[in-house]
Design a protein around this motif. Structure first.
Motif, mmCIF file in Angstrom:
data_model
loop_
_atom_site.group_PDB
_atom_site.id
_atom_site.type_symbol
_atom_site.label_atom_id
_atom_site.label_comp_id
_atom_site.label_asym_id
_atom_site.label_seq_id
_atom_site.Cartn_x
_atom_site.Cartn_y
_atom_site.Cartn_z
ATOM 1 N N ALA A 74 72.149 -33.665 36.151
ATOM 2 C CA ALA A 74 72.565 -32.562 35.838
ATOM 3 C C ALA A 74 71.846 -31.117 36.323
ATOM 4 C CB ALA A 74 72.584 -32.438 34.173
ATOM 5 N N GLU A 75 70.426 -31.443 36.463
ATOM 6 C CA GLU A 75 69.520 -30.637 36.932
ATOM 7 C C GLU A 75 69.669 -30.084 38.330
ATOM 8 O OE1 GLU A 75 68.655 -33.119 35.045
ATOM 9 O OE2 GLU A 75 68.120 -32.084 33.308
ATOM 10 N N GLN A 76 69.809 -31.354 39.005
ATOM 11 C CA GLN A 76 70.005 -30.884 40.607
ATOM 12 C C GLN A 76 71.597 -30.341 41.014
ATOM 13 O OE1 GLN A 76 69.790 -35.046 41.352
ATOM 14 N NE2 GLN A 76 67.823 -34.886 42.863
ATOM 15 N N PHE A 77 72.325 -30.452 39.997
ATOM 16 C CA PHE A 77 73.524 -30.016 40.285
ATOM 17 C C PHE A 77 73.352 -28.409 39.744
ATOM 18 C CE2 PHE A 77 77.529 -28.322 38.241
ATOM 19 C CZ PHE A 77 78.534 -28.540 39.426
ATOM 20 N N ALA A 78 72.918 -28.139 38.847
ATOM 21 C CA ALA A 78 72.626 -26.656 38.293
ATOM 22 C C ALA A 78 71.933 -25.950 39.316
ATOM 23 C CB ALA A 78 71.823 -26.818 36.955
ATOM 24 N N ALA A 79 71.017 -26.580 39.950
ATOM 25 C CA ALA A 79 70.093 -25.805 41.272
ATOM 26 C C ALA A 79 70.974 -25.654 42.300
ATOM 27 C CB ALA A 79 68.906 -26.816 41.408
ATOM 28 N N GLU B 281 80.811 -35.413 32.662
ATOM 29 C CA GLU B 281 79.124 -35.292 32.440
ATOM 30 C C GLU B 281 78.633 -36.225 33.754
ATOM 31 O OE1 GLU B 281 77.775 -32.940 30.595
ATOM 32 O OE2 GLU B 281 79.841 -32.905 30.047
ATOM 33 N N ARG C 58 84.757 -22.227 45.261
ATOM 34 C CA ARG C 58 84.827 -23.220 44.145
ATOM 35 C C ARG C 58 86.560 -23.306 43.648
ATOM 36 N NH1 ARG C 58 80.116 -20.184 40.215
ATOM 37 N NH2 ARG C 58 78.531 -21.080 41.621
ATOM 38 N N ARG D 229 80.891 -31.823 39.312
ATOM 39 C CA ARG D 229 80.851 -32.064 38.152
ATOM 40 C C ARG D 229 82.062 -32.497 37.327
ATOM 41 N NH1 ARG D 229 78.861 -28.862 32.524
ATOM 42 N NH2 ARG D 229 79.128 -30.711 31.304
ATOM 43 N N TRP E 138 74.425 -25.428 42.192
ATOM 44 C CA TRP E 138 75.741 -24.659 42.152
ATOM 45 C C TRP E 138 75.819 -23.445 42.317
ATOM 46 C CZ3 TRP E 138 80.478 -26.186 41.344
ATOM 47 C CH2 TRP E 138 81.561 -25.300 40.546
ATOM 48 N N PRO E 139 74.714 -22.598 42.218
ATOM 49 C CA PRO E 139 74.785 -21.090 42.698
ATOM 50 C C PRO E 139 75.036 -20.796 44.061
ATOM 51 C CG PRO E 139 72.869 -21.433 41.153
ATOM 52 C CD PRO E 139 73.528 -22.883 41.479
ATOM 53 N N TYR F 164 77.680 -36.018 37.898
ATOM 54 C CA TYR F 164 77.452 -34.946 38.776
ATOM 55 C C TYR F 164 77.277 -35.789 40.414
ATOM 56 C CZ TYR F 164 76.314 -32.482 34.840
ATOM 57 O OH TYR F 164 76.328 -31.945 33.382
#
Length: 156
Positions: free
Chosen positions: A69-74, A46, A83, A43, A76-77, A48
């Motif tokens: 943003a949704e793909q990144f959030a999925a 804004e 990191r 990221r 990221w964990p 990704y």
């Protein structure tokens, strides 16, 4: 396949870095493989992306694709605990741009500058400005994938 041709330098702590626009970067590694192979999500402000790299040294294979943003959030964990967080300043250097990274968290105090080139000849002809420190292009311990799992900044 894209090719990234890049030289990397340390930037001395406390040295003045010329002005330029800044962005905040958070990146995490999904895969860190042998011989410089990696897959990471990033990221930057804004924007990704998912990037796959292969190889080491001056020239590496690089493939990058934008993410939502949704793909990144999925994804990221899945990067825990590999990191890094850094502030990037883009500093014009004639026909080139230095990406000056100031690392945060456990890597606080580390600053590097990366310069990308169109071909190996341009990389060889580049003369670093006086505010750059030693070149570390070939130091594996200063590659971002290694820094992502380091407990502290490497020694100069």
């Amino acid at each position: 396949m894209g090719t990234e041709i890049e030289r990397k330098f340390l930037v001395p702590d406390g040295g003045r870095v010329p002005d330029g626009p800044e962005s905040e970067i958070r990146q995490g590694y999904l895969v860190i493989g042998p011989e410089g192979a990696e897959a990471r999500v990033r990221r930057q402000d804004e924007e990704y992306s998912l990037t796959v790299k292969r190889g080491a040294g001056l020239a590496r294979g690089e493939w990058e694709t934008p993410l939502s943003a949704e793909q990144f959030a999925a994804l990221w964990p899945a990067t825990e605990p590999a990191r890094i967080a850094k502030t990037r300043r883009s500093v014009p250097l004639g026909p080139h741009v230095a990406a000056v990274d100031t690392y945060h968290g456990r890597l606080a105090g580390l600053r590097t500058a990366e310069v990308e080139f169109t071909d190996p000849e341009a990389a060889a002809a580049f003369t670093p400005p006086p505010w750059f420190g030693p070149e570390v292009t070939d130091r594996p311990d200063l590659r971002n994938q290694r820094l992502a799992t380091a407990s502290a900044p490497p020694r100069p």
